[in-house]
Design a protein around this motif. Structure first.
Motif, PDB file in Angstrom:
ATOM      1  N   LYS A 121      14.252  30.458  35.508  1.00 48.82           N
ATOM      2  CA  LYS A 121      14.716  29.453  36.480  1.00 48.82           C
ATOM      3  C   LYS A 121      13.746  28.274  36.511  1.00 48.82           C
ATOM      4  CE  LYS A 121      15.176  32.407  39.970  1.00 48.82           C
ATOM      5  NZ  LYS A 121      15.547  32.897  41.337  1.00 48.82           N
ATOM      6  N   ASP A 122      14.228  27.141  37.023  1.00 47.27           N
ATOM      7  CA  ASP A 122      13.431  25.913  37.009  1.00 47.27           C
ATOM      8  C   ASP A 122      12.641  25.712  38.293  1.00 47.27           C
ATOM      9  OD1 ASP A 122      15.551  25.388  38.690  1.00 47.27           O
ATOM     10  OD2 ASP A 122      16.065  23.440  37.796  1.00 47.27           O
ATOM     11  N   THR A 123      12.188  26.789  38.902  1.00 46.51           N
ATOM     12  CA  THR A 123      11.467  26.732  40.172  1.00 46.51           C
ATOM     13  C   THR A 123      10.224  25.851  40.090  1.00 46.51           C
ATOM     14  OG1 THR A 123      12.205  29.010  40.514  1.00 46.51           O
ATOM     15  CG2 THR A 123      10.538  28.153  42.034  1.00 46.51           C
ATOM     16  N   TYR A 124       9.467  25.996  39.032  1.00 46.24           N
ATOM     17  CA  TYR A 124       8.241  25.207  38.886  1.00 46.24           C
ATOM     18  C   TYR A 124       8.542  23.725  38.687  1.00 46.24           C
ATOM     19  CZ  TYR A 124       5.085  29.214  38.746  1.00 46.24           C
ATOM     20  OH  TYR A 124       4.340  30.323  39.085  1.00 46.24           O
ATOM     21  N   LYS A 125       9.615  23.422  37.990  1.00 46.17           N
ATOM     22  CA  LYS A 125      10.006  22.024  37.822  1.00 46.17           C
ATOM     23  C   LYS A 125      10.411  21.414  39.162  1.00 46.17           C
ATOM     24  CE  LYS A 125      11.419  22.448  32.981  1.00 46.17           C
ATOM     25  NZ  LYS A 125      12.519  22.331  31.998  1.00 46.17           N
ATOM     26  N   LYS A 126      11.064  22.200  40.001  1.00 45.32           N
ATOM     27  CA  LYS A 126      11.425  21.719  41.338  1.00 45.32           C
ATOM     28  C   LYS A 126      10.173  21.436  42.156  1.00 45.32           C
ATOM     29  CE  LYS A 126      15.675  24.496  41.420  1.00 45.32           C
ATOM     30  NZ  LYS A 126      16.290  25.737  41.952  1.00 45.32           N
ATOM     31  N   LEU A 127       9.205  22.345  42.073  1.00 40.87           N
ATOM     32  CA  LEU A 127       7.953  22.151  42.803  1.00 40.87           C
ATOM     33  C   LEU A 127       7.242  20.890  42.320  1.00 40.87           C
ATOM     34  CD1 LEU A 127       5.711  23.055  44.736  1.00 40.87           C
ATOM     35  CD2 LEU A 127       4.834  24.529  42.909  1.00 40.87           C
ATOM     36  N   ASN A 142      -1.959  32.956  39.714  1.00 41.24           N
ATOM     37  CA  ASN A 142      -1.070  33.236  38.593  1.00 41.24           C
ATOM     38  C   ASN A 142      -1.764  32.863  37.290  1.00 41.24           C
ATOM     39  OD1 ASN A 142       0.885  34.047  40.363  1.00 41.24           O
ATOM     40  ND2 ASN A 142       2.082  32.170  40.251  1.00 41.24           N
ATOM     41  N   VAL A 143      -1.440  33.568  36.228  1.00 44.48           N
ATOM     42  CA  VAL A 143      -2.109  33.349  34.947  1.00 44.48           C
ATOM     43  C   VAL A 143      -1.128  32.929  33.854  1.00 44.48           C
ATOM     44  CG1 VAL A 143      -4.059  34.857  35.447  1.00 44.48           C
ATOM     45  CG2 VAL A 143      -1.985  35.841  34.463  1.00 44.48           C
ATOM     46  N   ASP A 144       0.067  32.484  34.260  1.00 47.89           N
ATOM     47  CA  ASP A 144       1.094  32.112  33.287  1.00 47.89           C
ATOM     48  C   ASP A 144       1.133  30.616  32.982  1.00 47.89           C
ATOM     49  OD1 ASP A 144       2.350  31.074  35.618  1.00 47.89           O
ATOM     50  OD2 ASP A 144       3.410  32.974  35.910  1.00 47.89           O
ATOM     51  N   HIS A 145       0.402  29.807  33.757  1.00 40.39           N
ATOM     52  CA  HIS A 145       0.348  28.352  33.569  1.00 40.39           C
ATOM     53  C   HIS A 145       1.736  27.704  33.605  1.00 40.39           C
ATOM     54  CE1 HIS A 145      -3.905  27.075  32.376  1.00 40.39           C
ATOM     55  NE2 HIS A 145      -3.993  28.260  32.939  1.00 40.39           N
ATOM     56  N   ALA A 146       2.644  28.286  34.362  1.00 39.15           N
ATOM     57  CA  ALA A 146       4.008  27.760  34.410  1.00 39.15           C
ATOM     58  C   ALA A 146       4.078  26.391  35.079  1.00 39.15           C
ATOM     59  CB  ALA A 146       4.926  28.752  35.135  1.00 39.15           C
ATOM     60  N   PHE A 147       3.205  26.128  36.058  1.00 40.18           N
ATOM     61  CA  PHE A 147       3.226  24.820  36.715  1.00 40.18           C
ATOM     62  C   PHE A 147       2.798  23.721  35.745  1.00 40.18           C
ATOM     63  CE2 PHE A 147       1.285  21.416  39.251  1.00 40.18           C
ATOM     64  CZ  PHE A 147       2.356  21.086  40.071  1.00 40.18           C
ATOM     65  N   GLN A 148       1.791  23.988  34.943  1.00 39.49           N
ATOM     66  CA  GLN A 148       1.351  23.006  33.956  1.00 39.49           C
ATOM     67  C   GLN A 148       2.446  22.749  32.928  1.00 39.49           C
ATOM     68  OE1 GLN A 148      -2.482  23.842  32.186  1.00 39.49           O
ATOM     69  NE2 GLN A 148      -2.110  22.479  30.468  1.00 39.49           N
ATOM     70  N   GLY A 152       2.938  19.630  35.538  1.00 35.56           N
ATOM     71  CA  GLY A 152       1.747  19.457  36.352  1.00 35.56           C
ATOM     72  C   GLY A 152       0.531  19.098  35.526  1.00 35.56           C
ATOM     73  N   GLU A 153      -0.309  18.222  36.069  1.00 32.37           N
ATOM     74  CA  GLU A 153      -1.502  17.782  35.356  1.00 32.37           C
ATOM     75  C   GLU A 153      -2.561  18.890  35.341  1.00 32.37           C
ATOM     76  OE1 GLU A 153      -2.775  13.745  36.636  1.00 32.37           O
ATOM     77  OE2 GLU A 153      -1.061  13.919  37.984  1.00 32.37           O
ATOM     78  N   LYS A 154      -3.130  19.131  34.189  1.00 41.01           N
ATOM     79  CA  LYS A 154      -4.154  20.161  34.062  1.00 41.01           C
ATOM     80  C   LYS A 154      -5.344  19.867  34.963  1.00 41.01           C
ATOM     81  CE  LYS A 154      -6.989  22.578  30.635  1.00 41.01           C
ATOM     82  NZ  LYS A 154      -7.370  22.682  29.188  1.00 41.01           N
ATOM     83  N   GLU A 155      -5.638  18.589  35.158  1.00 45.61           N
ATOM     84  CA  GLU A 155      -6.782  18.193  35.977  1.00 45.61           C
ATOM     85  C   GLU A 155      -6.560  18.461  37.454  1.00 45.61           C
ATOM     86  OE1 GLU A 155      -5.392  16.375  33.603  1.00 45.61           O
ATOM     87  OE2 GLU A 155      -6.994  16.676  32.112  1.00 45.61           O
ATOM     88  N   ARG A 156      -5.352  18.806  37.836  1.00 47.09           N
ATOM     89  CA  ARG A 156      -5.030  19.111  39.230  1.00 47.09           C
ATOM     90  C   ARG A 156      -4.711  20.596  39.413  1.00 47.09           C
ATOM     91  NH1 ARG A 156      -3.701  14.744  42.654  1.00 47.09           N
ATOM     92  NH2 ARG A 156      -3.811  12.703  41.635  1.00 47.09           N
ATOM     93  N   LEU A 157      -5.252  21.429  38.530  1.00 45.16           N
ATOM     94  CA  LEU A 157      -4.952  22.859  38.545  1.00 45.16           C
ATOM     95  C   LEU A 157      -6.232  23.678  38.418  1.00 45.16           C
ATOM     96  CD1 LEU A 157      -2.871  25.235  38.305  1.00 45.16           C
ATOM     97  CD2 LEU A 157      -2.912  24.845  35.842  1.00 45.16           C
ATOM     98  N   PHE A 158      -6.384  24.660  39.311  1.00 45.61           N
ATOM     99  CA  PHE A 158      -7.504  25.611  39.228  1.00 45.61           C
ATOM    100  C   PHE A 158      -6.922  27.014  39.097  1.00 45.61           C
ATOM    101  CE2 PHE A 158     -11.222  27.685  41.752  1.00 45.61           C
ATOM    102  CZ  PHE A 158     -11.756  28.189  40.572  1.00 45.61           C
ATOM    103  N   TYR A 159      -7.028  27.574  37.899  1.00 47.53           N
ATOM    104  CA  TYR A 159      -6.470  28.891  37.577  1.00 47.53           C
ATOM    105  C   TYR A 159      -7.576  29.923  37.765  1.00 47.53           C
ATOM    106  CZ  TYR A 159      -8.364  26.761  33.322  1.00 47.53           C
ATOM    107  OH  TYR A 159      -9.156  26.079  32.434  1.00 47.53           O
ATOM    108  N   THR A 160      -7.716  30.433  38.962  1.00 45.65           N
ATOM    109  CA  THR A 160      -8.885  31.231  39.343  1.00 45.65           C
ATOM    110  C   THR A 160      -9.008  32.551  38.597  1.00 45.65           C
ATOM    111  OG1 THR A 160      -7.702  32.339  41.144  1.00 45.65           O
ATOM    112  CG2 THR A 160      -8.788  30.261  41.663  1.00 45.65           C
ATOM    113  N   GLN A 161      -7.870  33.147  38.211  1.00 42.09           N
ATOM    114  CA  GLN A 161      -7.892  34.501  37.660  1.00 42.09           C
ATOM    115  C   GLN A 161      -7.734  34.569  36.156  1.00 42.09           C
ATOM    116  OE1 GLN A 161      -9.177  35.272  40.422  1.00 42.09           O
ATOM    117  NE2 GLN A 161      -8.124  37.214  40.761  1.00 42.09           N
ATOM    118  N   GLY A 162      -7.745  33.413  35.483  1.00 43.34           N
ATOM    119  CA  GLY A 162      -7.661  33.423  34.036  1.00 43.34           C
ATOM    120  C   GLY A 162      -6.371  32.839  33.509  1.00 43.34           C
ATOM    121  N   ASP A 163      -6.074  33.164  32.256  1.00 39.67           N
ATOM    122  CA  ASP A 163      -4.941  32.560  31.552  1.00 39.67           C
ATOM    123  C   ASP A 163      -4.477  33.528  30.470  1.00 39.67           C
ATOM    124  OD1 ASP A 163      -3.193  31.023  30.052  1.00 39.67           O
ATOM    125  OD2 ASP A 163      -4.586  29.360  29.725  1.00 39.67           O
TER     126      ASP A 163
END
Length: 328
Positions: A121-127, A142-148, A152-163
């Motif tokens: 689904k396009d949930t992340y695109k809606k966000l 989350n570790v799936d990087h779906a928002f990026q 979403g800009e990588k510089e505005r993302l903090f993936y605390t638990q890895g990738d």
């Protein structure tokens, strides 16, 4: 249980009473926690249990269709389900496979469908459509990087638990991570999988998926030649690389910049697995800062502490439905 029991999850305080209290609290929640024992063994007067907890939270990625059980799990792991009776993808990831060849057959599929395939689904695109013209920052467990991947800009993302898309040394002998798509695809192809033009994974007609990969294509650490592993926070061996620390600094700078301004702290689908990273901090900041407001969207777990209710809104519902409503 020893009175000085130490829980590996830093959300829990040390001590038997703290742990028992947390279990009693989980029992009161509307969405119940289930526990599955993977294995147990004794060492003198101690008993060790490996367990998988399902905290039942909806989660943003789950709302987007990244489900870890049901038809999606059956489609890509039917052979592992038949052999080991796995109930879901997550608990299967903890299974002590006897060989590295089988371990990587399982995990190459796991990584690809959750990191390199698009959500159903396009949930992340809606966000992203909702926040793209605003001064935003995303902190996620989350570790799936779906928002990026949704823009979403990588510089505005903090993936605390890895990738899922990164490997690290299993020792680890150094603090670097490595992109893994090329290795993962090679392991999938060795199992007879093919990748369609839109990135979907499939087995061609007339072929059967193999449950092992050749030992010669299993990646090793380029420095010490030990086994490579996923860059996922599951223990104290997790590598926080240069990119991780830069993302942490950008997040801290964003918070410092906005603490005295109008700030919406939007929590989407955070459960009680790691509540201290996002949930508790958002509540604390809302309580401390006059111009901060807290909003939580979560199916069955849209909880707001009484202290900040006048400054908060909670929506008990599906995140995808809420995103669609906001866009309409």
């Amino acid at each position: 249980m020893n009175k000085d029991y130490i829980q590996h999850n830093l959300s829990y305080k040390t001590g038997r009473d703290a742990f028992v209290g947390s279990v009693e609290y989980l029992y009161t929640l509307p969405v119940k926690t289930t526990v599955k024992n993977i294995m147990a063994f004794e060492d003198k007067d101690k008993v060790f249990l490996q367990t998988v907890y399902n905290f039942g939270g909806s989660g943003l990625s789950t709302s987007a269709g990244f489900t870890y059980s049901g038809p999606r799990f059956n489609r890509y792991f039917s052979d592992f389900i038949d052999k080991y009776n796995f109930s879901d993808m997550y608990s299967g990831g903890f299974y002590p496979f006897e060989t590295s060849e089988e371990f990587w057959a399982y995990w190459s599929r796991y990584i690809y469908i959750n990191r390199y395939m698009d959500p159903p689904k396009d949930t992340y695109k809606k966000l992203f459509e909702i926040v793209k013209d605003k001064d935003y920052f995303v902190i996620t467990t989350n570790v799936d990087h779906a928002f990026q991947k949704a823009g979403g800009e990588k510089e505005r993302l903090f993936y605390t638990q890895g990738d899922y898309g990164l490997f690290q040394c299993s020792v680890p002998c150094h603090d670097s991570t490595y992109d893994n798509k090329e290795s993962v695809v090679k392991m999938l192809q060795s199992q007879n999988f093919e990748i369609s033009e839109n990135g979907d994974l499939f087995i061609p007609d007339g072929k059967k998926a193999k449950m092992e990969v050749p030992a010669s294509i299993i990646p090793c650490c380029p420095v010490c030649n030990e086994m490579i592993t996923m860059n996922l926070r599951s223990d104290d061996l997790f590598v926080e690389d240069e990119g991780w620390f830069k993302a942490e600094s950008r997040y801290e700078e964003f918070i410092a910049k906005h603490k005295n301004k109008s700030l919406l702290l939007l929590e989407l689908g955070v459960g009680y697995n790691t509540p201290s990273i996002i949930m508790y901090n958002f509540c604390r900041m809302t309580d401390a800062w006059d111009n901060a407001r807290y909003a939580v969207v979560n199916y069955g777990e849209a909880y707001v502490p009484s202290e900040i209710k006048p400054k908060s809104i909670s929506i008990d519902g599906d995140i995808d439905d809420v995103m669609s409503f906001l866009l309409s």
